[in-house]
Design a protein around this motif. Sequence first.
Motif, PDB file in Angstrom:
ATOM      1  N   ILE A   1       0.836  -1.207   0.000  1.00  0.00           N
ATOM      2  CA  ILE A   1       0.000   0.000   0.000  1.00  0.00           C
ATOM      3  C   ILE A   1       0.871   1.257   0.000  1.00  0.00           C
ATOM      4  O   ILE A   1       0.608   2.209  -0.729  1.00  0.00           O
ATOM      5  CB  ILE A   1      -0.958   0.000   1.211  1.00  0.00           C
ATOM      6  N   SER A   2       1.921   1.265   0.796  1.00  0.00           N
ATOM      7  CA  SER A   2       2.764   2.452   0.926  1.00  0.00           C
ATOM      8  C   SER A   2       3.630   2.698  -0.303  1.00  0.00           C
ATOM      9  O   SER A   2       3.744   3.834  -0.780  1.00  0.00           O
ATOM     10  CB  SER A   2       3.664   2.329   2.156  1.00  0.00           C
ATOM     11  N   LEU A   3       4.249   1.648  -0.818  1.00  0.00           N
ATOM     12  CA  LEU A   3       5.213   1.779  -1.910  1.00  0.00           C
ATOM     13  C   LEU A   3       4.599   1.635  -3.301  1.00  0.00           C
ATOM     14  O   LEU A   3       5.149   2.154  -4.278  1.00  0.00           O
ATOM     15  CB  LEU A   3       6.308   0.710  -1.780  1.00  0.00           C
ATOM     16  N   GLY A   4       3.494   0.908  -3.393  1.00  0.00           N
ATOM     17  CA  GLY A   4       2.953   0.553  -4.693  1.00  0.00           C
ATOM     18  C   GLY A   4       3.683  -0.671  -5.224  1.00  0.00           C
ATOM     19  O   GLY A   4       4.753  -1.037  -4.742  1.00  0.00           O
ATOM     20  N   SER A   5       3.085  -1.323  -6.220  1.00  0.00           N
ATOM     21  CA  SER A   5       3.641  -2.597  -6.678  1.00  0.00           C
ATOM     22  C   SER A   5       4.991  -2.456  -7.366  1.00  0.00           C
ATOM     23  O   SER A   5       5.855  -3.329  -7.218  1.00  0.00           O
ATOM     24  CB  SER A   5       2.641  -3.319  -7.590  1.00  0.00           C
ATOM     25  N   GLN A   6       5.235  -1.372  -8.089  1.00  0.00           N
ATOM     26  CA  GLN A   6       6.522  -1.242  -8.787  1.00  0.00           C
ATOM     27  C   GLN A   6       7.686  -1.114  -7.805  1.00  0.00           C
ATOM     28  O   GLN A   6       8.697  -1.798  -7.944  1.00  0.00           O
ATOM     29  CB  GLN A   6       6.499  -0.052  -9.740  1.00  0.00           C
ATOM     30  N   ASP A   7       7.551  -0.239  -6.796  1.00  0.00           N
ATOM     31  CA  ASP A   7       8.636  -0.084  -5.822  1.00  0.00           C
ATOM     32  C   ASP A   7       8.742  -1.306  -4.917  1.00  0.00           C
ATOM     33  O   ASP A   7       9.825  -1.644  -4.445  1.00  0.00           O
ATOM     34  CB  ASP A   7       8.463   1.193  -5.000  1.00  0.00           C
ATOM     35  N   LEU A   8       7.625  -1.985  -4.678  1.00  0.00           N
ATOM     36  CA  LEU A   8       7.664  -3.214  -3.893  1.00  0.00           C
ATOM     37  C   LEU A   8       8.526  -4.255  -4.623  1.00  0.00           C
ATOM     38  O   LEU A   8       9.370  -4.911  -4.015  1.00  0.00           O
ATOM     39  CB  LEU A   8       6.249  -3.744  -3.670  1.00  0.00           C
ATOM     40  N   GLN A   9       8.330  -4.370  -5.927  1.00  0.00           N
ATOM     41  CA  GLN A   9       9.127  -5.309  -6.719  1.00  0.00           C
ATOM     42  C   GLN A   9      10.606  -4.927  -6.691  1.00  0.00           C
ATOM     43  O   GLN A   9      11.469  -5.803  -6.635  1.00  0.00           O
ATOM     44  CB  GLN A   9       8.614  -5.361  -8.159  1.00  0.00           C
ATOM     45  N   LYS A  10      10.896  -3.633  -6.689  1.00  0.00           N
ATOM     46  CA  LYS A  10      12.296  -3.181  -6.626  1.00  0.00           C
ATOM     47  C   LYS A  10      12.959  -3.594  -5.318  1.00  0.00           C
ATOM     48  O   LYS A  10      14.175  -3.689  -5.237  1.00  0.00           O
ATOM     49  CB  LYS A  10      12.384  -1.658  -6.798  1.00  0.00           C
ATOM     50  N   GLN A  11      12.148  -3.840  -4.270  1.00  0.00           N
ATOM     51  CA  GLN A  11      12.674  -4.285  -2.981  1.00  0.00           C
ATOM     52  C   GLN A  11      12.766  -5.807  -2.904  1.00  0.00           C
ATOM     53  O   GLN A  11      12.995  -6.368  -1.845  1.00  0.00           O
ATOM     54  CB  GLN A  11      11.832  -3.740  -1.838  1.00  0.00           C
ATOM     55  N   GLY A  12      12.557  -6.477  -4.029  1.00  0.00           N
ATOM     56  CA  GLY A  12      12.750  -7.917  -4.071  1.00  0.00           C
ATOM     57  C   GLY A  12      11.501  -8.760  -3.908  1.00  0.00           C
ATOM     58  O   GLY A  12      11.582  -9.985  -3.870  1.00  0.00           O
ATOM     59  N   TYR A  13      10.342  -8.124  -3.820  1.00  0.00           N
ATOM     60  CA  TYR A  13       9.103  -8.888  -3.703  1.00  0.00           C
ATOM     61  C   TYR A  13       8.704  -9.412  -5.074  1.00  0.00           C
ATOM     62  O   TYR A  13       8.870  -8.717  -6.075  1.00  0.00           O
ATOM     63  CB  TYR A  13       7.980  -8.014  -3.143  1.00  0.00           C
ATOM     64  N   VAL A  14       8.206 -10.624  -5.110  1.00  0.00           N
ATOM     65  CA  VAL A  14       7.760 -11.218  -6.367  1.00  0.00           C
ATOM     66  C   VAL A  14       6.324 -11.704  -6.211  1.00  0.00           C
ATOM     67  O   VAL A  14       5.867 -11.991  -5.098  1.00  0.00           O
ATOM     68  CB  VAL A  14       8.661 -12.400  -6.795  1.00  0.00           C
ATOM     69  N   ARG A  15       5.653 -11.798  -7.330  1.00  0.00           N
ATOM     70  CA  ARG A  15       4.276 -12.286  -7.316  1.00  0.00           C
ATOM     71  C   ARG A  15       4.248 -13.737  -6.870  1.00  0.00           C
ATOM     72  O   ARG A  15       4.977 -14.563  -7.390  1.00  0.00           O
ATOM     73  CB  ARG A  15       3.658 -12.171  -8.706  1.00  0.00           C
ATOM     74  N   LYS A  16       3.402 -14.024  -5.885  1.00  0.00           N
ATOM     75  CA  LYS A  16       3.233 -15.391  -5.393  1.00  0.00           C
ATOM     76  C   LYS A  16       1.961 -15.999  -5.933  1.00  0.00           C
ATOM     77  O   LYS A  16       1.868 -17.195  -6.124  1.00  0.00           O
ATOM     78  CB  LYS A  16       3.170 -15.399  -3.857  1.00  0.00           C
ATOM     79  N   GLY A  17       0.967 -15.157  -6.137  1.00  0.00           N
ATOM     80  CA  GLY A  17      -0.334 -15.619  -6.619  1.00  0.00           C
ATOM     81  C   GLY A  17      -0.685 -14.867  -7.877  1.00  0.00           C
ATOM     82  O   GLY A  17      -0.016 -13.914  -8.252  1.00  0.00           O
ATOM     83  N   SER A  18      -1.731 -15.287  -8.529  1.00  0.00           N
ATOM     84  CA  SER A  18      -2.160 -14.554  -9.708  1.00  0.00           C
ATOM     85  C   SER A  18      -3.661 -14.368  -9.662  1.00  0.00           C
ATOM     86  O   SER A  18      -4.385 -15.167  -9.083  1.00  0.00           O
ATOM     87  CB  SER A  18      -1.745 -15.283 -10.980  1.00  0.00           C
ATOM     88  N   GLU A  19      -4.076 -13.302 -10.259  1.00  0.00           N
ATOM     89  CA  GLU A  19      -5.475 -12.928 -10.331  1.00  0.00           C
ATOM     90  C   GLU A  19      -5.808 -12.680 -11.786  1.00  0.00           C
ATOM     91  O   GLU A  19      -4.918 -12.398 -12.584  1.00  0.00           O
ATOM     92  CB  GLU A  19      -5.713 -11.629  -9.544  1.00  0.00           C
ATOM     93  N   GLY A  20      -7.079 -12.735 -12.124  1.00  0.00           N
ATOM     94  CA  GLY A  20      -7.494 -12.406 -13.475  1.00  0.00           C
ATOM     95  C   GLY A  20      -7.263 -10.934 -13.780  1.00  0.00           C
ATOM     96  O   GLY A  20      -7.054 -10.551 -14.916  1.00  0.00           O
ATOM     97  N   VAL A  21      -7.291 -10.114 -12.743  1.00  0.00           N
ATOM     98  CA  VAL A  21      -7.110  -8.668 -12.886  1.00  0.00           C
ATOM     99  C   VAL A  21      -5.845  -8.292 -12.116  1.00  0.00           C
ATOM    100  O   VAL A  21      -5.742  -8.573 -10.931  1.00  0.00           O
ATOM    101  CB  VAL A  21      -8.309  -7.906 -12.276  1.00  0.00           C
ATOM    102  N   VAL A  22      -4.894  -7.706 -12.789  1.00  0.00           N
ATOM    103  CA  VAL A  22      -3.624  -7.413 -12.105  1.00  0.00           C
ATOM    104  C   VAL A  22      -3.134  -5.995 -12.383  1.00  0.00           C
ATOM    105  O   VAL A  22      -1.992  -5.779 -12.725  1.00  0.00           O
ATOM    106  CB  VAL A  22      -2.516  -8.426 -12.489  1.00  0.00           C
ATOM    107  N   GLY A  23      -4.031  -5.016 -12.252  1.00  0.00           N
ATOM    108  CA  GLY A  23      -3.603  -3.636 -12.422  1.00  0.00           C
ATOM    109  C   GLY A  23      -2.548  -3.300 -11.383  1.00  0.00           C
ATOM    110  O   GLY A  23      -2.554  -3.847 -10.286  1.00  0.00           O
ATOM    111  N   PRO A  24      -1.598  -2.415 -11.717  1.00  0.00           N
ATOM    112  CA  PRO A  24      -0.566  -2.058 -10.745  1.00  0.00           C
ATOM    113  C   PRO A  24      -1.158  -1.293  -9.562  1.00  0.00           C
ATOM    114  O   PRO A  24      -2.088  -0.517  -9.729  1.00  0.00           O
ATOM    115  CB  PRO A  24       0.393  -1.178 -11.546  1.00  0.00           C
ATOM    116  N   MET A  25      -0.619  -1.551  -8.381  1.00  0.00           N
ATOM    117  CA  MET A  25      -1.027  -0.812  -7.173  1.00  0.00           C
ATOM    118  C   MET A  25      -0.225   0.478  -7.143  1.00  0.00           C
ATOM    119  O   MET A  25       1.008   0.440  -7.124  1.00  0.00           O
ATOM    120  CB  MET A  25      -0.709  -1.674  -5.942  1.00  0.00           C
ATOM    121  N   PRO A  26      -0.902   1.631  -7.152  1.00  0.00           N
ATOM    122  CA  PRO A  26      -0.155   2.882  -7.051  1.00  0.00           C
ATOM    123  C   PRO A  26       0.358   3.077  -5.626  1.00  0.00           C
ATOM    124  O   PRO A  26      -0.207   2.534  -4.671  1.00  0.00           O
ATOM    125  CB  PRO A  26      -1.188   3.953  -7.416  1.00  0.00           C
TER     126      PRO A  26
END
Length: 138
Positions: free
Chosen positions: A81-106
Amino acid sequence: LDMEELKKPMKPLERVASAPKGTLKNPYTDNAEAIAQGKKLYFGKSCNGCHGGGGGGGMCPPLTNTVWVYGDTDDTLFRLISLGSQDLQKQGYVRKGSEGVVGPMPPFGELIDTDQDVWKIIAWIRTVFAGGPERRHW
């Protein structure tokens, strides 16, 4: 971090920067007053615009089911929530699950005033979770 430390208000991005990965825990889980405030904040920050009024999804993943794209811990959700999905990924987080809808989290770290407000939103989100008790990892 102990619960008293987590109850001292801080800007969300400051909390993310100051806390080692995996150490953040919601001090408001199951707190009825905080949950009510969290629901107001959820709508006030327009989370419903993407995740739906009851958290059932829309342009972005639902908050009600058992799939959590990056994981379901308090620490991960706070950082997402704080960083958004792009910066979260930059910190080494990877997708564990998948959804039909995967808009980026701002990133909402600048839009939400305090970490306490982020925690209250997460506390409310936990109340709309529709998975069984064995899936509750918080």
